[in-house]
Design a protein around this motif. Structure first.
Motif, PDB file in Angstrom:
ATOM      1  N   MET A   1      -9.497  -3.913   0.637  1.00 15.80           N
ATOM      2  CA  MET A   1      -8.916  -3.843   1.972  1.00 15.80           C
ATOM      3  C   MET A   1      -8.057  -5.069   2.226  1.00 15.80           C
ATOM      4  N   PHE A   2      -6.858  -4.838   2.744  1.00 14.29           N
ATOM      5  CA  PHE A   2      -5.946  -5.915   3.101  1.00 14.29           C
ATOM      6  C   PHE A   2      -5.733  -5.939   4.614  1.00 14.29           C
ATOM      7  N   ILE A   3      -5.402  -7.104   5.141  1.00 13.82           N
ATOM      8  CA  ILE A   3      -4.968  -7.239   6.521  1.00 13.82           C
ATOM      9  C   ILE A   3      -3.611  -7.926   6.527  1.00 13.82           C
ATOM     10  N   ASP A   4      -2.638  -7.287   7.160  1.00 13.76           N
ATOM     11  CA  ASP A   4      -1.320  -7.886   7.359  1.00 13.76           C
ATOM     12  C   ASP A   4      -1.374  -8.622   8.692  1.00 13.76           C
ATOM     13  N   THR A   5      -1.414  -9.947   8.638  1.00 12.60           N
ATOM     14  CA  THR A   5      -1.635 -10.741   9.849  1.00 12.60           C
ATOM     15  C   THR A   5      -0.363 -11.011  10.646  1.00 12.60           C
ATOM     16  N   HIS A   6       0.767 -10.442  10.230  1.00  5.23           N
ATOM     17  CA  HIS A   6       2.005 -10.693  10.971  1.00  5.23           C
ATOM     18  C   HIS A   6       3.059  -9.672  10.566  1.00  5.23           C
ATOM     19  N   ALA A   7       3.299  -8.681  11.435  1.00 10.05           N
ATOM     20  CA  ALA A   7       4.304  -7.659  11.127  1.00 10.05           C
ATOM     21  C   ALA A   7       4.859  -7.083  12.422  1.00 10.05           C
ATOM     22  N   HIS A   8       6.182  -7.009  12.503  1.00  8.29           N
ATOM     23  CA  HIS A   8       6.874  -6.477  13.680  1.00  8.29           C
ATOM     24  C   HIS A   8       7.167  -4.992  13.464  1.00  8.29           C
ATOM     25  N   ILE A   9       6.127  -4.203  13.334  1.00  8.51           N
ATOM     26  CA  ILE A   9       6.335  -2.792  12.983  1.00  8.51           C
ATOM     27  C   ILE A   9       6.834  -1.955  14.158  1.00  8.51           C
ATOM     28  N   TYR A  10       6.901  -2.541  15.332  1.00  2.95           N
ATOM     29  CA  TYR A  10       7.498  -1.858  16.483  1.00  2.95           C
ATOM     30  C   TYR A  10       9.028  -1.963  16.460  1.00  2.95           C
ATOM     31  N   ASP A  11       9.564  -2.726  15.522  1.00  3.92           N
ATOM     32  CA  ASP A  11      10.999  -2.951  15.433  1.00  3.92           C
ATOM     33  C   ASP A  11      11.758  -1.637  15.233  1.00  3.92           C
ATOM     34  N   ASP A  12      12.981  -1.599  15.751  1.00  2.00           N
ATOM     35  CA  ASP A  12      13.812  -0.396  15.647  1.00  2.00           C
ATOM     36  C   ASP A  12      14.082   0.019  14.203  1.00  2.00           C
ATOM     37  N   GLN A  13      13.962  -0.906  13.264  1.00  2.00           N
ATOM     38  CA  GLN A  13      14.191  -0.559  11.861  1.00  2.00           C
ATOM     39  C   GLN A  13      13.184   0.461  11.334  1.00  2.00           C
ATOM     40  N   PHE A  14      12.077   0.653  12.063  1.00  2.00           N
ATOM     41  CA  PHE A  14      11.073   1.626  11.640  1.00  2.00           C
ATOM     42  C   PHE A  14      11.141   2.927  12.432  1.00  2.00           C
ATOM     43  N   THR A  15      12.098   3.054  13.307  1.00  2.00           N
ATOM     44  CA  THR A  15      12.149   4.222  14.195  1.00  2.00           C
ATOM     45  C   THR A  15      12.197   5.537  13.433  1.00  2.00           C
ATOM     46  N   ASP A  16      12.978   5.585  12.367  1.00  2.00           N
ATOM     47  CA  ASP A  16      13.201   6.858  11.682  1.00  2.00           C
ATOM     48  C   ASP A  16      12.101   7.234  10.695  1.00  2.00           C
ATOM     49  N   ASP A  17      11.271   6.277  10.280  1.00  2.00           N
ATOM     50  CA  ASP A  17      10.261   6.612   9.261  1.00  2.00           C
ATOM     51  C   ASP A  17       8.929   5.904   9.490  1.00  2.00           C
ATOM     52  N   ARG A  18       8.603   5.657  10.748  1.00  2.00           N
ATOM     53  CA  ARG A  18       7.363   4.918  11.040  1.00  2.00           C
ATOM     54  C   ARG A  18       6.133   5.661  10.513  1.00  2.00           C
ATOM     55  N   ASP A  19       6.072   6.967  10.666  1.00  2.00           N
ATOM     56  CA  ASP A  19       4.922   7.725  10.172  1.00  2.00           C
ATOM     57  C   ASP A  19       4.792   7.595   8.658  1.00  2.00           C
ATOM     58  N   ALA A  20       5.904   7.691   7.958  1.00  2.00           N
ATOM     59  CA  ALA A  20       5.883   7.547   6.499  1.00  2.00           C
ATOM     60  C   ALA A  20       5.486   6.125   6.114  1.00  2.00           C
ATOM     61  N   MET A  21       5.947   5.141   6.889  1.00  2.00           N
ATOM     62  CA  MET A  21       5.558   3.752   6.641  1.00  2.00           C
ATOM     63  C   MET A  21       4.045   3.593   6.746  1.00  2.00           C
ATOM     64  N   PHE A  22       3.451   4.215   7.766  1.00  2.00           N
ATOM     65  CA  PHE A  22       1.997   4.141   7.921  1.00  2.00           C
ATOM     66  C   PHE A  22       1.284   4.808   6.745  1.00  2.00           C
ATOM     67  N   GLU A  23       1.819   5.909   6.250  1.00  2.00           N
ATOM     68  CA  GLU A  23       1.207   6.586   5.101  1.00  2.00           C
ATOM     69  C   GLU A  23       1.234   5.681   3.866  1.00  2.00           C
ATOM     70  N   ARG A  24       2.354   5.005   3.651  1.00  2.00           N
ATOM     71  CA  ARG A  24       2.445   4.085   2.513  1.00  2.00           C
ATOM     72  C   ARG A  24       1.483   2.905   2.696  1.00  2.00           C
ATOM     73  N   THR A  25       1.361   2.465   3.930  1.00  2.00           N
ATOM     74  CA  THR A  25       0.453   1.357   4.229  1.00  2.00           C
ATOM     75  C   THR A  25      -0.992   1.749   3.920  1.00  2.00           C
ATOM     76  N   THR A  26      -1.387   2.939   4.333  1.00  2.00           N
ATOM     77  CA  THR A  26      -2.739   3.427   4.063  1.00  2.00           C
ATOM     78  C   THR A  26      -2.979   3.555   2.566  1.00  2.00           C
ATOM     79  N   ALA A  27      -1.985   4.052   1.852  1.00  2.00           N
ATOM     80  CA  ALA A  27      -2.119   4.231   0.403  1.00  2.00           C
ATOM     81  C   ALA A  27      -2.357   2.910  -0.311  1.00  2.00           C
ATOM     82  N   GLN A  28      -1.848   1.808   0.265  1.00  2.00           N
ATOM     83  CA  GLN A  28      -2.023   0.482  -0.329  1.00  2.00           C
ATOM     84  C   GLN A  28      -3.215  -0.275   0.261  1.00  2.00           C
TER      85      GLN A  28
END
Length: 266
Positions: A1-28
């Protein structure tokens, strides 16, 4: 288990694929993402994710030094209001930034000290931004202020730590963890001379997404799924396994969580 202690995932750069980003995050196997605030303009996105994923996306509240300007007192009033009305896991992102512009440095110090005092009063850790420039060392000046204030129980993370071994030891002596991110993978990042000599007990992992992507993604948008590359780099430098890095850094991060987040502890 990892913890990312600093990430601006609310940023507009994630607007189009935030769900996919979360899936990749879970996979890792990144189980938590700690989200620092920047200014009033980022609060809505931050709070929306915290409400949607309360056990996964943990919010901080603070005024980023690069956003300090003529309206900083109004910005601080907003931060204080949110800290008094909502639950946050830390005060952040706060600190000093001398890289872009020195116009509001005096105001940065006022904002920094004010927020350090709020963190101590509410027994919350802080996430600190210290970016040097214009021949001034932001880390040293931040550490000087913390020593001068001597606020009881103040702790937290020196986010995006890229300093020397002496600076690492100074941060540790002050009771802080070192946030290690993508710079650790850069050929000339300098942390290869520091991390082998710092105990894992003092390190936490971060991506600072969407910024500072690690090798081999350098120059692209960063995301929490890339935390493993950072852990691998630390493991290589310290000649230990990624699992050992994950276990220690996760425990270190969890040790910073305030009591109101005790239900998230394993």
């Amino acid at each position: 288990m990892f913890i990312d202690t600093h990430a601006h995932i609310y940023d507009d750069q994630f607007t189009d694929d935030r769900d996919a980003m979360f899936e990749r995050t879970t996979a890792q196997k990144v189980s938590q993402i700690w989200m620092p605030n920047c200014a009033r303009e980022t609060i809505d996105g931050l709070m929306a994710l915290a409400d949607q994923f309360p056990e996964r996306c943990l919010p901080m509240m603070g005024l980023h030094p690069a956003y300090v300007n003529d309206t900083f007192e109004d910005e601080l009033a907003t931060v204080e209001d949110y800290l008094n009305r909502h639950s946050f896991m830390a005060v952040g992102e706060i600190g000093l930034d001398f890289y872009w512009d020195m116009t509001y440095v005096d105001q940065q110090f006022v904002a920094f000290e004010t927020q350090l005092r709020w963190a101590a009063e509410q027994q919350l850790p802080v996430s600190m931004h210290t970016r040097s420039g214009h021949d001034r060392n932001a880390f040293a000046e931040a550490a000087d202020l913390i020593e001068k204030l001597a606020l009881p129980g103040l702790t937290g993370i020196f986010h995006c730590f890229v300093g020397t071994l002496d600076e690492a030891n100074r941060a540790i002596d002050l009771g802080f963890k070192l946030g290690i991110g993508g710079v650790s993978t850069f050929k000339n990042g300098g942390l290869d001379k520091v991390l082998p000599h710092v105990s894992l007990d003092h390190l936490v992992l971060e991506t600072d997404s969407p910024y500072l992507a690690p090798v081999p993604y350098r120059g692209k948008r960063n995301e929490p799924a890339y935390l493993r590359q950072i852990a691998q780099r630390i493991g290589d430098l310290k000649q230990i396994s990624v699992d050992d890095v994950a276990r220690h850094t996760t425990a270190n991060a969890l040790s910073l969580l305030p009591a109101l987040y005790a239900n998230l502890l394993p």
